[in-house]
Design an enzyme around this catalytic site. Structure first.
Site, PDB file in Angstrom:
ATOM      1  N   ALA A   9       0.833  -1.210   0.000  1.00 36.77           N
ATOM      2  CA  ALA A   9       0.000   0.000   0.000  1.00 36.77           C
ATOM      3  C   ALA A   9       0.862   1.253   0.000  1.00 36.77           C
ATOM      4  CB  ALA A   9      -0.908  -0.016   1.224  1.00 36.77           C
ATOM      5  N   PRO A  10       0.323   2.375  -0.479  1.00 40.11           N
ATOM      6  CA  PRO A  10       1.090   3.617  -0.468  1.00 40.11           C
ATOM      7  C   PRO A  10       1.490   3.996   0.952  1.00 40.11           C
ATOM      8  CG  PRO A  10      -0.959   3.886  -1.700  1.00 40.11           C
ATOM      9  CD  PRO A  10      -1.025   2.553  -1.047  1.00 40.11           C
ATOM     10  N   GLY A  11       2.703   4.477   1.093  1.00 37.85           N
ATOM     11  CA  GLY A  11       3.153   4.962   2.394  1.00 37.85           C
ATOM     12  C   GLY A  11       3.640   3.908   3.351  1.00 37.85           C
ATOM     13  N   THR A  12       3.823   2.670   2.860  1.00 37.98           N
ATOM     14  CA  THR A  12       4.287   1.619   3.764  1.00 37.98           C
ATOM     15  C   THR A  12       5.809   1.585   3.853  1.00 37.98           C
ATOM     16  OG1 THR A  12       3.938   0.140   1.897  1.00 37.98           O
ATOM     17  CG2 THR A  12       2.348   0.026   3.688  1.00 37.98           C
ATOM     18  N   THR A  19       9.750   3.092  -0.860  1.00 38.12           N
ATOM     19  CA  THR A  19      10.844   3.955  -1.300  1.00 38.12           C
ATOM     20  C   THR A  19      11.954   3.959  -0.265  1.00 38.12           C
ATOM     21  OG1 THR A  19       9.126   5.322  -2.253  1.00 38.12           O
ATOM     22  CG2 THR A  19      11.338   6.218  -2.245  1.00 38.12           C
ATOM     23  N   HIS A  38     -28.315   9.474  16.587  1.00 35.87           N
ATOM     24  CA  HIS A  38     -27.727   8.647  15.539  1.00 35.87           C
ATOM     25  C   HIS A  38     -26.439   7.978  16.040  1.00 35.87           C
ATOM     26  CE1 HIS A  38     -26.629   7.989  11.152  1.00 35.87           C
ATOM     27  NE2 HIS A  38     -25.446   7.865  11.737  1.00 35.87           N
ATOM     28  N   GLU A  39     -25.565   8.777  16.618  1.00 31.46           N
ATOM     29  CA  GLU A  39     -24.280   8.224  17.066  1.00 31.46           C
ATOM     30  C   GLU A  39     -24.458   7.247  18.215  1.00 31.46           C
ATOM     31  OE1 GLU A  39     -21.721   8.445  15.311  1.00 31.46           O
ATOM     32  OE2 GLU A  39     -22.447  10.050  14.001  1.00 31.46           O
ATOM     33  N   HIS A  51     -25.471   3.895  16.893  1.00 29.25           N
ATOM     34  CA  HIS A  51     -24.341   3.048  16.489  1.00 29.25           C
ATOM     35  C   HIS A  51     -23.709   2.368  17.703  1.00 29.25           C
ATOM     36  CE1 HIS A  51     -24.107   4.272  12.335  1.00 29.25           C
ATOM     37  NE2 HIS A  51     -23.818   5.540  12.588  1.00 29.25           N
ATOM     38  N   ASP A  65     -23.038   5.559   6.073  1.00 26.75           N
ATOM     39  CA  ASP A  65     -23.271   4.276   6.728  1.00 26.75           C
ATOM     40  C   ASP A  65     -23.888   3.293   5.748  1.00 26.75           C
ATOM     41  OD1 ASP A  65     -22.497   5.564   9.021  1.00 26.75           O
ATOM     42  OD2 ASP A  65     -24.551   5.976   9.669  1.00 26.75           O
TER      43      ASP A  65
END
Ligand code: ADP
Ligand code: ZN
Length: 612
Positions: free
Chosen positions: A197-200, A203, A418-419, A422, A495
Site C-alpha cells: 500500500a502507499p506509504g508503507t 521507497t 444517531h451516534e 451506532h 453508513d
C-alpha cells in the site's frame, strides 16, 4: 545533434566558395581579352569590331580577324557613360569603365539578418531549456542520482517491515561483496518488486538498501517515463540503464511501476503507444543486462494486479517482496523511530497509541507525530504529551475538528441519537470491537459526529457473524433516528454505502450467500492495496444472477436493520439518557455508555439483554 548542425553550416560555406572559384575559372578559360572603353571606341572607329552583344554594364564582342582562318579574338569591356566618353575621347584620354564590387555589401545585407535571427532563436531556445528541462535535452533521463551521503537512510530507519528487510539483506550482501556470490556461479535476482500500500515505506526500503551497501541510487518514477512524444520514454529508459551500467555497482529504483508497466490493453486512451514502447524498451533492457555487473533493479507498486505479466516473468522482476501494512507491534516500532526526532517528549503510552492507529501505515504515523508536535506548539505546551497524540489521531482519522461550525439544536439532537444508536448496537452485539468514544463535534465536511471503535487486535479474517454485526452497527444510526423521530435523515448515507458494500462483498466475493452459494462472482482483478481504484470492468454473471444478488443484498440489509431496531427499542431508556449526556458534553467515552447501560439494567431488571 548539435554537432551535426554546426557541420552542415560549414559544408554550406565551403560549397559557396567552390562555386565562386569555379565560376571565375570558367570565365577566364575562354580567351576573352578585357579592353578599356577607349580602346573599344578606337577599334570601333577603325572598323575592327565584327559583332557585339550589349548588356546593361558590359559590351562583349568579337574582333574582325586580320587574316583568314585566324582564331577569333573575343573582347569584353565595361561601358562608360556616352557624354563623358565623348568628352574624354575629344581630349584623347585613355579611359576604362569600372564596376564597383557590391559583393561584400550584398553579402552583409543578406547574412546579417540571418545571423540576428539565428542569435535570437538560440537565446530563446536556451531560455526555454532552462525553464523546462527536457525540452532541449529530449530523451535525457530525468533520474536523480542520489549518492550515499545525500540519503543516509539505513535499515534502522525503516521499522515494522521485518520480513521485507530480511529478504533485502541478501541484496545488500551481494552489492557489498559481489565476488562471494559470483564465485559459486550464483546469480542475483535481476529485478526486485516491492509490493504494498502507499506509504508503507517501499521507497525508504530501496533507499536503505542503497544506504546499507553504500552504492549510488538512481530513482525515477514510472509516470516520468511516459512522455508527450512517442519514443521519448523508451529513449529515457535506454539512457537510465546506460548511466547505471557506467556507475555499477548501483541500484535503479523505479517508483510507480504500474504507471508504465500496465498490462498492454488495459485502460487508457491517450499515450497508449508511448507507454507500450517504453515498456518494451524496459523489457529489452531487463533482458539485456547481467546482474553480475552489479546493477540491481528495484521497483515499487501498489497495484501489482495491473502489471503486465511479461514484467513478472523469470529473469525480469523475478522476486516480489511484500511490504505490508504494519501490525500493532510494527506501528509501535515505527512510532518509536519517528518519536526519536522529537526533543521534548512527555510520557507516551506507545502501546495505546499503536492500538489507536490500527490501519495506519508508516507515512500516516510520520504525519501523526508531526501533527502532535505542531499541536503542542500551537497550544503553547512545553512537551508533546499523550493528549496531543490522541487529538492528532482524531484529526487524521476524521478530519479536522471544526468547533466553530454552527449546528442548529434540532440537528444536533438527531446527530446525537444517531451516534448513540451506532454505539449501543455495537455494545449489545457479541464479538464487536469495544466502543471507545462517541462525539458530536463536527469534523471535516462529511461526518457530523462519529463513534470510534478500537479493535483490540489486528484482524486478518472476518467471520460471517462479525460482518453481519458490522452491518447492524452501521444501520444502528438510522434505526435510532427512525425510532425516536419517526423520520430519517440524510446523515446516514455514508453508513448505508458502507453497509451495502459489506453485504455485496459477502455475496459476490466471500461466498456467504444462502441462495447463491459458495461462488466467486467478482469479475475483474481486485486492486489489492488500493481499494478505491476499482477498475469497474464488466461482470461475468447473468442478468438473473445480478437480480438475485441485488435481492439478497436487500435481504441482508433489511434483516440487520430489524436487529438494530429491536436492540434500540429494547434499550430506549439507555438511548435517551446517553443521547442527553452526549448533547450535554459533546463527547462521551465508552465506559460512560457502559455505566448508563448498567444503571438502566439495575433499575429495570426485566429488560434483559436478549435482543433478538
Ligand atoms: P511508499 O514508497 O511505500 O509510498 P515511502 O517510503 O515514500 O512510502 O514512505 C513515506 C514516508 O513515510 C517516509 O518518508 C517515512 O517518513 C514514513 N514511513 C513509511 N514507512 C515507514 C517505516 N516502515 N518506518 C518508518 N517510517 C516510515
Ligand atoms: Zn452514522
Amino acid at each position: 545533434m548539435k554537432k551535426h548542425h554546426k557541420f552542415s553550416i560549414w559544408y554550406f560555406i565551403i560549397g559557396i566558395w567552390v562555386v565562386l572559384i569555379a565560376q571565375n575559372f570558367i570565365a577566364s578559360s575562354y580567351a576573352v581579352k578585357t579592353i578599356s572603353y577607349s580602346t573599344f571606341l578606337e577599334y570601333l572607329d577603325a572598323g575592327k569590331i565584327a559583332e557585339v552583344s550589349v548588356t546593361s554594364n558590359h559590351i562583349q564582342g568579337r574582333l574582325t580577324p586580320e587574316t583568314q582562318g585566324e582564331i577569333p579574338t573575343y573582347f569584353r569591356t565595361i561601358k562608360v557613360e556616352p557624354e563623358i566618353s565623348a568628352l574624354l575621347k575629344k581630349h584623347h584620354v585613355e579611359f576604362a569603365g569600372q564596376i564597383e564590387s557590391t559583393f561584400l555589401r550584398d553579402m552583409i545585407s543578406w547574412l546579417l539578418p540571418v545571423f540576428i535571427f539565428l542569435g535570437v532563436w538560440f537565446v530563446l531556445m536556451k531560455k526555454m531549456a532552462t525553464q523546462q528541462p527536457g525540452f532541449m535535452s529530449l530523451g535525457k533521463s530525468k533520474a536523480k542520482i542520489y549518492k550515499q551521503e545525500d540519503m543516509g537512510i539505513t535499515f534502522d530507519d525503516v521499522a515494522g517491515v521485518d520480513e521485507a528487510k530480511t529478504e533485502l539483506e541478501e541484496v545488500v550482501e551481494f552489492l557489498k561483496t559481489p565476488d562471494k556470490f559470483t564465485e559459486f556461479g550464483g546469480k542475483m535476482p535481476k529485478g526486485i518488486l516491492l509490493v504494498g500500500a502507499p506509504g508503507t515505506g517501499k521507497t525508504m526500503l530501496a533507499k536503505a538498501v542503497a544506504g546499507e551497501s553504500a552504492v549510488p541510487f538512481y530513482s525515477i518514477s514510472g509516470s516520468e517515463f511516459v512522455e508527450m512524444f512517442v519514443g521519448l520514454g523508451a529513449a529515457r529508459v535506454r539512457d537510465l540503464f546506460e548511466e547505471a551500467k557506467k556507475n555499477a555497482p548501483c541500484i535503479i529504483f523505479i517508483d510507480e511501476l504500474d504507471a508504465l508497466g500496465k498490462a498492454r490493453g488495459i485502460g487508457g486512451v491517450g499515450g497508449h503507444d508511448e507507454r507500450e514502447q517504453t515498456l518494451n524498451q524496459l523489457l529489452v533492457e531487463l533482458d539485456g543486462f547481467d546482474t553480475n555487473i552489479g546493477v540491481i533493479l528495484m521497483a515499487a507498486t501498489n497495484r501489482p494486479e495491473v502489471l503486465d505479466p511479461a514484467l513478472l516473468r523469470p529473469g525480469r522482476f523475478d522476486r516480489q517482496v511484500l511490504v505490508d501494512r504494519p501490525d500493532k507491534t510494527g506501528r509501535q516500532k515505527i512510532l518509536e523511530v519517528h518519536l526519536k526526532n522529537l526533543t521534548q517528549l512527555g510520557d507516551i503510552d506507545l502501546e495505546k497509541l499503536a492500538s489507536m492507529t490500527a490501519g495506519m501505515v508508516g507515512a500516516d504515523l510520520a504525519n501523526l507525530v508531526n501533527e502532535a508536535a505542531l499541536l503542542t506548539v500551537r497550544t503553547g505546551g512545553k512537551r508533546v504529551e499523550m493528549a496531543q497524540f490522541e487529538e492528532a489521531v482524531e484529526r487524521i482519522v476524521a478530519g479536522l475538528e471544526k468547533k466553530n461550525r454552527l449546528i442548529i439544536p434540532k440537528e444536533r439532537k438527531i446527530v446525537a441519537y444517531h451516534e448513540v444508536g451506532h454505539a449501543l448496537v455495537a455494545m449489545s452485539l457479541p464479538g464487536t470491537d469495544p466502543v471507545q468514544k462517541i462525539t458530536i463535534v463536527p469534523r471535516g465536511i462529511a461526518a457530523l459526529g462519529y463513534t470510534m471503535q478500537v479493535p483490540t487486535e489486528d484482524r486478518f479474517l472476518m467471520l460471517k457473524s462479525e460482518l453481519l454485526n458490522k452491518i447492524a452497527i452501521l444501520l444502528g444510526g438510522r434505526a435510532a433516528e427512525k425510532l425516536i423521530f419517526e423520520d430519517i435523515s440524510t446523515g446516514a448515507h455514508n453508513d448505508l454505502s458502507k453497509a451495502t458494500d459489506i453485504a455485496r462483498s459477502m455475496i459476490i466475493e466471500y461466498g456467504m450467500s444462502e441462495h447463491l452459494g459458495q461462488v466467486y462472482l467478482k469479475g475483474e482483478p481486485r486492486a489489492q492495496f488500493l481499494p478505491q481504484a476499482g477498475l469497474g470492468g464488466p461482470h461475468e454473471y447473468s442478468e438473473e444472477t445480478a437480480r438475485m444478488i441485488d435481492t439478497e443484498v436487500r435481504e441482508i440489509i433489511d434483516k440487520q436493520y430489524q436487529i438494530a431496531l429491536a436492540i434500540l427499542e429494547d434499550k430506549q431508556d439507555v438511548l435517551d439518557q446517553a443521547a442527553k449526556e452526549l448533547l450535554d458534553k459533546e463527547k462521551i467515552e465508552g465506559k460512560d455508555l457502559q455505566r448508563i447501560m448498567e444503571g438502566a439494567q439495575k433499575k429495570n431488571p426485566t429488560q434483559s439483554t436478549e435482543a433478538e
